[in-house]
Design an enzyme around this catalytic site. Structure first.
Site, mmCIF file in Angstrom:
data_model
loop_
_atom_site.group_PDB
_atom_site.id
_atom_site.type_symbol
_atom_site.label_atom_id
_atom_site.label_comp_id
_atom_site.label_asym_id
_atom_site.label_seq_id
_atom_site.Cartn_x
_atom_site.Cartn_y
_atom_site.Cartn_z
ATOM 1 N N PHE A 146 0.878 7.122 5.869
ATOM 2 C CA PHE A 146 1.060 5.648 6.099
ATOM 3 C C PHE A 146 0.644 6.104 7.162
ATOM 4 O O PHE A 146 2.442 5.547 7.649
ATOM 5 C CB PHE A 146 0.737 4.738 5.561
ATOM 6 C CG PHE A 146 -0.176 3.991 5.773
ATOM 7 C CD1 PHE A 146 -1.425 3.369 5.034
ATOM 8 C CD2 PHE A 146 0.160 2.864 6.282
ATOM 9 C CE1 PHE A 146 -1.859 2.226 5.604
ATOM 10 C CE2 PHE A 146 -0.149 1.718 6.616
ATOM 11 C CZ PHE A 146 -1.334 1.907 6.590
ATOM 12 N N ASP A 233 7.421 8.406 12.993
ATOM 13 C CA ASP A 233 6.541 6.933 12.802
ATOM 14 C C ASP A 233 7.686 6.378 12.078
ATOM 15 O O ASP A 233 7.997 6.002 10.471
ATOM 16 C CB ASP A 233 5.682 6.904 11.399
ATOM 17 C CG ASP A 233 4.973 5.588 11.692
ATOM 18 O OD1 ASP A 233 5.161 4.733 11.587
ATOM 19 O OD2 ASP A 233 3.545 5.816 11.647
ATOM 20 N N LYS A 274 6.275 -3.613 13.505
ATOM 21 C CA LYS A 274 6.442 -4.513 12.421
ATOM 22 C C LYS A 274 7.349 -5.336 12.584
ATOM 23 O O LYS A 274 8.000 -6.194 13.642
ATOM 24 C CB LYS A 274 6.806 -3.925 11.176
ATOM 25 C CG LYS A 274 4.937 -3.253 10.917
ATOM 26 C CD LYS A 274 5.311 -3.139 9.274
ATOM 27 C CE LYS A 274 4.309 -2.652 8.469
ATOM 28 N NZ LYS A 274 3.377 -1.390 8.081
HETATM 29 C C1 LIG Z 1 2.179 -0.676 8.538
HETATM 30 C C2 LIG Z 1 2.794 0.938 9.295
HETATM 31 C C3 LIG Z 1 1.385 1.051 10.489
HETATM 32 C C4 LIG Z 1 0.283 0.634 11.328
HETATM 33 O O1 LIG Z 1 1.410 -1.196 11.666
HETATM 34 P P1 LIG Z 1 -0.097 -2.023 12.010
HETATM 35 O O2 LIG Z 1 0.945 -3.077 12.085
HETATM 36 O O3 LIG Z 1 -0.360 -1.999 10.353
HETATM 37 O O4 LIG Z 1 -0.924 -1.790 12.279
HETATM 38 C C5 LIG Z 1 1.821 2.741 10.642
HETATM 39 N N1 LIG Z 1 2.700 3.648 10.095
HETATM 40 C C6 LIG Z 1 3.395 2.804 9.270
HETATM 41 C C7 LIG Z 1 4.986 3.797 8.666
HETATM 42 C C8 LIG Z 1 3.323 1.582 8.518
HETATM 43 O O5 LIG Z 1 4.125 0.984 8.221
#
Ligand SMILES: *Cc1c(COP(=O)(O)O)cnc(C)c1O
Length: 426
Positions: A146, A233, A274
């Site tokens: 994701f 990520d 986040k």
């Molecule tokens: C939440 C998330 C995203 C995307 O972030 P948004 O602010 O919702 O665009 C990307 N990578 C990971 C691992 C995430 O948990």
């Protein structure tokens, strides 16, 4: 009804249902206030928040230090665009690059934008530094990843709900199994056009899959061997969530004693979002060293809001809170307690198959078929009992409270979870 009249939960839900696009299926609870580890609904009922806005609110709701920095800056200067300099961005970039151990930072707003930025940066590096022929670069990604919701990112998702009827998709991605070194080695050896390997240190949305110990370090070593960029990520796993400042805790200065003993995994490109803002404001970032980041020149990439002074002030405060309140250490200690208690509980309960996670990013697996509503139904009962959590894919419930929780509060929450599941009847 005037636009800003106080609503009941039912009214608020009906408004969203009638006037909002149906791109989410929220748990039916309408929140109007938050403080620390708690949120309150419009009827005044108090809950423990065990989602933390998908780990954006690691520092707790409405942290006074973060809100204070935001309000102060909002009263002074909010946005200049990058057509001009502002006096906050450079301070933030210096602070964050020193903290995470990189030469440079590229500021964006949302996680998906930062992932997009990392992919563009990786491709440009591949053509201008590694020497891959233009348009031939491939980026390796993992199954069940994701990384966000843009057209390019869903192109390499394998979630049918996120992908279906959004094609045509973007080329240039190769999917391999997560936590499978052999698969990574094979693809790196068979294809000379690989520019990067994009990976989540723990797959959060997929259901909190923690890879085998040593996987990330070995994957990084394979990337080094093949001159391929290791792109971490850490949008969900970063900022102390997993018991260290970063789940890949590389050459950082967090001073966390739990870092020692773990291999140092320094990403070539680090993606944050986040909790970089403590949930107060959309702030994301891509970090890399000069040999990579310097391929980006004026005009190549940008964002109207990226790097605005409010974002910079908020991010500095949010990171200072993580350091000063020892949130990595707290997440580590509380996470150990949580998994120990719930693993013990699972042994004597048929509904809970197992518990897994790291720090305060945890999940329990419910013993039922993937398509049953058991996890959702348990979350409804947890809500009734004052604790908010949400199922992820299949029958998995993620538990990720704010890291500012006390041990006494955590024990109370563990009690709520145990009692709710013990009393649960299908
Ligand atoms: C939440 C998330 C995203 C995307 O972030 P948004 O602010 O919702 O665009 C990307 N990578 C990971 C691992 C995430 O948990």
């Amino acid at each position: 009804m005037a636009v800003l009249d106080q609503l009941t939960s039912q009214q608020a839900i009906e408004l969203e249902s009638k006037y909002g696009a149906h791109n989410y299926h929220p748990l039916p609870v309408v929140l109007s206030k938050g403080e620390g580890v708690h949120v309150w609904d419009v009827e005044g009922k108090k809950y423990y928040d065990f989602l933390s806005a998908y780990s954006a609110v690691n520092q707790g709701h409405c942290h006074p230090r973060i809100v204070g920095a935001m309000v102060e800056q909002a009263k002074t200067l909010t946005l200049t665009s990058r057509a001009f300099y502002n006096d906050m961005l450079g301070k933030y970039e210096k602070f964050a690059t020193e903290l995470f151990g990189f030469d440079k930072l590229l500021p964006m707003n949302t996680g998906a934008e930062a992932v997009e930025t990392a992919l563009k940066l990786c491709r440009k590096w591949a053509y201008e530094v590694k020497g891959i022929n233009e348009n031939d670069a491939q980026i390796v990604v993992c199954e069940n990843n994701f990384h966000g919701r843009t057209t390019t990112i869903i192109s390499f998702s394998n979630d049918p709900v996120a992908r279906k009827n959004f094609g045509p998709y973007t080329d240039g991605f190769i999917k391999i199994e997560y936590d499978n070194l052999k698969a990574l080695e094979e693809v790196l050896e068979s294809d000379k056009n690989i520019a990067g390997f994009l990976v989540e240190p723990i797959q959060g949305e997929a259901g909190v899959y923690v890879p085998t110990e040593g996987y990330l370090a070995a994957a990084k070593a394979l990337c080094v061997k093949h001159n391929v960029l290791f792109i971490a990520d850490e949008v969900q796993t970063g900022i102390a969530r997993t018991g260290r400042l970063l789940a890949t805790c590389g050459n950082c200065s967090c001073g966390d004693k739990n870092c020692s003993g773990e291999p140092e995994i320094k990403a070539d490109i680090l993606i944050l979002g986040k909790a970089l803002s403590g949930g107060a404001y959309p702030v994301s970032a891509v970090l890399a060293n000069d040999n990579i980041m310097n391929v980006i020149k004026p005009g190549n990439h940008g964002s109207t809001f990226g790097g605005n002074p409010v974002a910079a002030a908020v991010a500095i405060a949010a990171l200072e809170v993580v350091q000063e309140e020892n949130l990595a250490e707290k997440a580590y200690v509380l996470g150990e307690i949580f998994r120990t208690e719930l693993s013990e509980f699972a042994k004597g309960n048929d509904l809970v198959k197992s518990v897994r996670g790291k720090g305060l990013l945890n999940a329990i697996l419910i013993n039922d078929t993937e398509d049953s509503s058991t996890a959702w139904d348990i979350c409804m009962k947890l809500r009734d009992n004052g604790l908010l959590a949400k199922p992820t894919h299949g029958n998995i419930i993620r538990f990720a409270p704010p890291l500012v929780m006390t041990e006494r509060q955590l024990m109370e929450c563990i009690d709520i979870i145990k009692t709710t599941i013990s009393d649960f009847k299908k």
